[in-house]
Design an enzyme around this catalytic site. Structure first.
Site, PDB file in Angstrom:
ATOM      1  N   HIS A  88       0.803  -1.215   0.000  1.00  0.00           N
ATOM      2  CA  HIS A  88       0.000   0.000   0.000  1.00  0.00           C
ATOM      3  C   HIS A  88       0.842   1.275   0.000  1.00  0.00           C
ATOM      4  CE1 HIS A  88      -3.151  -2.830   0.794  1.00  0.00           C
ATOM      5  NE2 HIS A  88      -4.063  -1.905   1.005  1.00  0.00           N
ATOM      6  N   ASN A 200      -5.638   1.918   8.017  1.00  0.00           N
ATOM      7  CA  ASN A 200      -6.998   2.445   8.012  1.00  0.00           C
ATOM      8  C   ASN A 200      -7.058   3.714   8.851  1.00  0.00           C
ATOM      9  OD1 ASN A 200      -9.552  -0.177   7.905  1.00  0.00           O
ATOM     10  ND2 ASN A 200      -8.304   0.707   6.311  1.00  0.00           N
ATOM     11  N   TYR A 284     -20.174  47.554  -0.942  1.00  0.00           N
ATOM     12  CA  TYR A 284     -20.445  46.369  -0.134  1.00  0.00           C
ATOM     13  C   TYR A 284     -19.191  45.782   0.498  1.00  0.00           C
ATOM     14  CZ  TYR A 284     -25.104  46.100  -2.315  1.00  0.00           C
ATOM     15  OH  TYR A 284     -26.377  46.350  -2.742  1.00  0.00           O
ATOM     16  N   ARG A 287     -19.044  47.980   3.574  1.00  0.00           N
ATOM     17  CA  ARG A 287     -20.270  48.017   4.371  1.00  0.00           C
ATOM     18  C   ARG A 287     -20.690  46.633   4.866  1.00  0.00           C
ATOM     19  NH1 ARG A 287     -25.815  49.453   1.590  1.00  0.00           N
ATOM     20  NH2 ARG A 287     -24.355  50.299   0.064  1.00  0.00           N
ATOM     21  N   PHE A 333     -13.743   4.561   8.285  1.00  0.00           N
ATOM     22  CA  PHE A 333     -12.621   5.099   7.505  1.00  0.00           C
ATOM     23  C   PHE A 333     -13.077   6.028   6.393  1.00  0.00           C
ATOM     24  CE2 PHE A 333     -13.519   0.674   6.003  1.00  0.00           C
ATOM     25  CZ  PHE A 333     -14.265   1.025   4.884  1.00  0.00           C
TER      26      PHE A 333
END
Length: 514
Positions: A88, A200, A284, A287, A333
Site C-alpha cells: 500500500h 486504516n 459592499y 459596508r 474510515f
C-alpha cells in the site's frame, strides 16, 4: 497541556483544537494519558483470543477488501501485515511538511489509543517516542481517495515502524532503521491486525484539513484587520457596524465580526474627522464586512467542530469491542465528514480573499476612495499599486477554481468493493494553496490601506490600528515612488499568515490557544 514543559497529554476522545494547534505549530512533546492504556490492552487481548481460537475474523486472519473471503493461516499473519504495508506504500508527490506530519502522528496515536484497534501498546508508545525525538515519517502528499482510510499515505507512515524507507530528521533524510535507533527502537514485526489498524483511518485527510483550518483562521483575522485599515483609508462609515443592525438579523458570526471591527476602530481620530459627513453607503466590500466575514466565521466554527471530533475518532476497520469480545466491520474510515469540512473551509478562504481584493480595487479608484490614483504621488511616472492589485486579482481568481468542492467527486476502487469514496485528502490538501493565495491577497490590501492611511497624516487612527500600522511599517515602507514590490508583497503575505492579532480578534478563532 502543561505550559511549563510544553507537554501535550493526549486523552483519546477529549483532545481539543487548542492542543492540536499547538502540535501543528511545534515545540511540544506527547504523552498518552495513563487512563487510555487499559483500554488498549483489553482490545489487544481480544484480538489475541480470536487468533488463539482460530475463529475467522475479517482484518485479523483474512485478506482485505475484495480478498476478505481468503483465510490466512496463523503462521502467515505477520507476513500478511508486512505485505499490507509494503503493497500500500504507493504515494507520489512532494512529502508532507513536518507540521502536518506531526498532526498525522498525533491523531494516529489518539485513534489507536481509543481502545478499538487491537494493537499492542508498544506500537503506540513507539509512535510517541518517534514524535518526541523529532523523527518524521516521509509521507508523499498524493495517492489517497479518502476511503478505506488514507491507505497510501498511512502506509508510508507505517514503513518507518518496519525500518523500511526513509525518515526526516531536522529536514534531513536518513534511513528509517537509523531513525528508529535514534529513538531507541528496533524495527517492528507487526502482529495480527496491526498493519491494518495503522493503514486504516482518516488521519492524513484530517490533519491536512486541520492545517487548512489553522491557516484559514490566520487569514480571517488578517482580513478583519485589513478591512478596518481600508475603512479608515477611504474614510468610510462606521454606522453599518452598529450592533443593533446585526442583532436584528441574529447571525452569530455577523454579530461577533461587527463588534470586533468596532473595537478595532475605537478611538480613531480619522473616524472623528468625518463623523458628520453623512456617508452611509460605502461599497459592499466595506459596508458588508460583518455579513460576509461573519458567514466565513460561522463556517470555520462548524468545520472546527467536525474536525475536532474526527481527530479524536476511532476510524479504522474493523473495530474491536472488548466488553462483548466482538470485532465488527464497518466504514468509519470513510472521510466524508472531513471532505465536507474541507470544502466549507475552502469556501470561507475564497470569500475572505474575494472581498479583500474588491477592497483593494476600491482603494485604487480615486473616484470612490478620494485617495491619489493608485495610491502614489506623481502618477504616470509612477504606477504605484496598480499591478499589485493585478496579482491580488489573479490569486483571488485562482481560488475560485480551487474552491470547487472535492466531496462531490468519487471514483470506484478495489474492483468496485470501494464504490464510493470521499476525495477528502485532496479536498483538504488544496487548502494549503488557497490559504497561501488569500494571505497574499489580504497582505496586499493591508499594504495598500496603510498607504492610504498615511495620506491622512497627521490624523491618527485608533490605538489598535496604529499598532498594526507600526507592525506593517516594520515590514514595508511607505511607497513614495515605484520600487521592486515583490519582496514587499511576500512580507505582507507573512504578516497575514502570522499569529499576532489583537486579543479580541484571536478570541473569535475556534483553534485559538487559550
Amino acid at each position: 497541556m502543561s505550559l511549563s514543559t510544553q507537554e501535550c497529554r493526549l486523552i483519546p476522545g477529549a483532545v481539543d483544537l487548542a492542543m492540536l494547534n499547538a502540535i501543528y505549530h511545534g515545540g511540544v512533546t506527547l504523552r498518552l494519558d495513563d487512563g487510555a492504556r487499559d483500554e488498549v490492552l483489553k482490545a489487544h487481548d481480544t484480538v489475541t483470543a480470536i487468533v488463539s481460537s482460530g475463529k475467522v475474523t475479517y482484518g485479523i486472519n483474512t485478506g482485505f477488501g475484495k480478498l476478505a473471503q481468503t483465510t490466512i493461516p496463523a503462521e502467515r499473519l505477520a507476513e500478511l501485515q508486512r505485505n499490507l504495508v509494503l503493497s500500500h506504500s504507493v504515494g507520489l508527490g512532494d512529502l508532507l511538511p513536518d507540521n502536518v506530519v506531526r498532526l498525522v502522528m498525533a491523531t494516529k496515536v489518539i485513534s489507536l489509543a481509543r481502545g478499538h484497534s487491537g494493537v499492542r501498546i508498544a506500537l503506540i508508545d513507539a509512535l510517541i517516542s518517534l514524535f518526541n525525538a523529532g523523527i518524521m515519517p516521509c509521507i508523499p502528499e498524493k495517492g489517497s481517495v479518502g476511503a478505506s482510510g488514507d491507505l497510501a499515505p498511512l502506509a508510508h507512515l507505517s514503513l518507518m515502524l518496519l525500518g523500511e524507507g526513509e525518515v526526516r530528521v531536522n529536514g534531513e533524510l536518513i534511513p528509517a532503521v537509523d531513525g528508529l535507533k535514534l529513538a531507541g527502537l528496533e524495527p517492528f514485526v507487526l502482529g495480527p491486525k496491526e498493519g491494518l489498524a495503522l493503514l486504516n483511518g482518516t488521519q492524513v485527510s484530517t490533519s491536512l484539513a486541520l492545517r487548512g483550518l489553522f491557516e484559514a483562521e490566520k487569514v480571517f483575522a488578517a482580513g478583519l484587520v485589513a478591512g478596518a485599515l481600508s475603512l479608515e483609508a477611504i474614510k468610510g462609515s462606521i454606522k453599518p457596524f452598529d450592533s443593533r443592525i446585526h442583532q436584528a438579523r441574529g447571525q452569530s458570526g455577523q454579530i461577533a465580526v461587527a463588534a470586533a471591527v468596532s473595537e478595532l476602530l475605537a478611538g480613531s481620530e480619522i473616524l472623528d474627522s468625518h463623523a458628520n459627513c453623512g456617508r452611509v453607503q460605502d461599497p459592499y466590500s466595506i459596508r458588508c464586512v460583518p455579513q460576509v466575514m461573519g458567514a466565513c466565521l460561522d463556517n470555520l466554527n462548524h468545520s472546527a467542530r467536525i474536525l475536532q471530533i474526527e481527530a479524536n475518532a476511532a476510524s479504522d476497520n474493523p473495530l474491536v469491542f472488548p466488553d462483548s469480545g466482538e470485532v465488527i466491520s464497518g466504514g468509519n474510515f470513510h472521510a466524508e465528514p472531513v471532505a465536507f469540512a474541507a470544502d466549507i473551509i475552502a469556501l470561507a478562504v475564497a470569500e475572505i480573499g474575494a472581498i479583500s481584493e474588491r477592497r483593494m480595487a476600491l482603494l485604487l479608484d480615486t473616484g470612490l476612495s478620494g485617495l491619489p490614483p493608485f495610491l502614489v504621488n506623481d502618477g504616470g511616472v509612477n504606477s504605484g499599486f496598480m499591478i499589485a492589485q493585478v496579482t491580488a486579482a489573479a490569486l483571488a481568481s485562482e481560488n475560485k477554481s480551487l474552491a470547487h468542492p472535492g466531496s462531490v467527486d468519487s471514483l470506484p476502487t478495489s474492483a468496485n468493493q470501494e464504490d464510493h469514496v470521499s476525495m477528502a485528502t485532496y479536498a483538504a490538501r488544496r487548502l494549503g494553496d488557497m490559504c497561501f493565495n488569500t494571505a497574499a491577497v489580504v497582505g496586499i490590501e493591508a499594504m495598500a490601506a496603510a498607504q492610504g492611511i498615511d495620506f491622512h497624516r497627521p490624523l491618527q487612527s485608533s490605538p489598535m490600528i496604529e499598532h498594526e500600522m507600526t507592525r506593517l511599517r516594520k515590514r514595508v515602507a511607505f511607497l513614495d515612488k515605484d520600487r521592486l514590490m515583490a519582496p514587499d508583497i511576500e512580507q505582507m503575505r507573512l504578516w497575514a499568515s502570522s499569529d499576532s492579532w489583537p486579543a479580541h480578534i484571536a478570541a473569535l478563532l475556534p483553534g485559538h490557544t487559550r
